[in-house]
Design an enzyme around this catalytic site. Structure first.
Site, PDB file in Angstrom:
ATOM      1  N   ASN A  31       0.796  -1.219   0.000  1.00 26.26           N
ATOM      2  CA  ASN A  31       0.000   0.000   0.000  1.00 26.26           C
ATOM      3  C   ASN A  31       0.835   1.279   0.000  1.00 26.26           C
ATOM      4  OD1 ASN A  31      -2.304  -1.507  -0.015  1.00 26.26           O
ATOM      5  ND2 ASN A  31      -3.274  -0.419   1.665  1.00 26.26           N
ATOM      6  N   TYR A  32       2.099   1.171   0.419  1.00 24.67           N
ATOM      7  CA  TYR A  32       2.991   2.326   0.360  1.00 24.67           C
ATOM      8  C   TYR A  32       3.858   2.159  -0.877  1.00 24.67           C
ATOM      9  CZ  TYR A  32       1.472   3.088   5.143  1.00 24.67           C
ATOM     10  OH  TYR A  32       0.718   3.313   6.266  1.00 24.67           O
TER      11      TYR A  32
END
Length: 241
Positions: free
Chosen positions: A191-192
């Site tokens: 997600n990052y």
């Protein structure tokens, strides 16, 4: 955590902000914190009770409060573009000694104050699931997640000379943190988005290297739910026949 100058001097210090979300009442939270983290000296006035959807408003980094109408979450016209930064992520499995923390803080002093270092604590319910039970694999043994990044909010783009200097500092900082974070493999979280880790996967073998054991499950779900690869980004789960 971020660095800042002390008053009008050229000396720097590290400022730490503690922010948490507790699913319960203040009356049950305060005794827990007093027993486990007495150093925080948490008081009732430091807490605010609200619904879960209201907490989504407060934690959006948009300047919203618990009294902001929840309809604001669906109103694009009031959402400010405040997420202009480059980030990298790590997982910490071994406690960092005080000497290591001091070295990390001194490294942060080398930047221009645009950096941030966030530690998301793990444990508790997170450890009750195996690494392969559901898509998120970072479970038992993880102490906290290290999110580090640099902001470009005061720049016209992420390619200005200042922005590029910040990105290079972040990459050096990432290299510097190697002794303190997970190893073999050095873990990250999808997600990052960190394009330094690679972009795209041409073969099943390439893609599976950094998706760990539950990659086969994710491949099957992707093929069933999104066979046309409509939902995608440079490091998303690819479609394989």
């Amino acid at each position: 955590m971020f660095s800042e100058f002390i008053g009008n001097t050229r000396n720097k210090t590290i400022r730490m902000l503690f922010e948490g979300l507790y699913l319960g009442k203040i009356d049950t939270l305060l005794p827990l914190l007093d027993n486990n983290f007495p150093e925080l000296k948490m008081r009732r006035e430091n807490c605010e009770e609200m619904s879960m959807v209201q907490s989504s408003l407060v934690l959006t980094d948009q300047g919203f409060t618990s009294s902001t109408p929840t309809e604001a979450l669906a109103n694009q016209s009031v959402i400010k573009r405040r997420w202009n930064y480059k980030v990298k992520l790590d997982y910490v499995r071994t406690p960092i000694p005080k000497s290591g923390l001091r070295k990390i803080w001194r490294k942060m002093f080398e930047n221009d104050g645009s950096e941030m270092l966030v530690a998301y604590t793990f444990g508790g319910k997170m450890e009750e699931y195996s690494d392969t039970a559901i898509p998120y694999p970072h479970r038992a043994g993880v102490l906290y997640q290290f999110l580090k990044g640099v902001s470009f909010l005061d720049q016209t783009s992420d390619t200005t000379p200042t922005s590029l200097r910040r990105v290079e500092w972040l990459r050096r900082f990432d290299k510097f943190l190697e002794p303190y974070v997970s190893k073999n493999p050095r873990e990250a979280y999808l997600n990052y988005l960190d394009l330094d880790l690679g972009v795209g996967s041409e073969t099943y073998e390439e893609a599976s290297v950094w998706k760990r054991e539950n990659f086969k499950k994710l491949i099957r779900i992707k093929a069933k739910v999104d066979p046309e690869n409509f939902f995608r980004h440079p490091q998303s789960i690819p479609v394989f026949n």
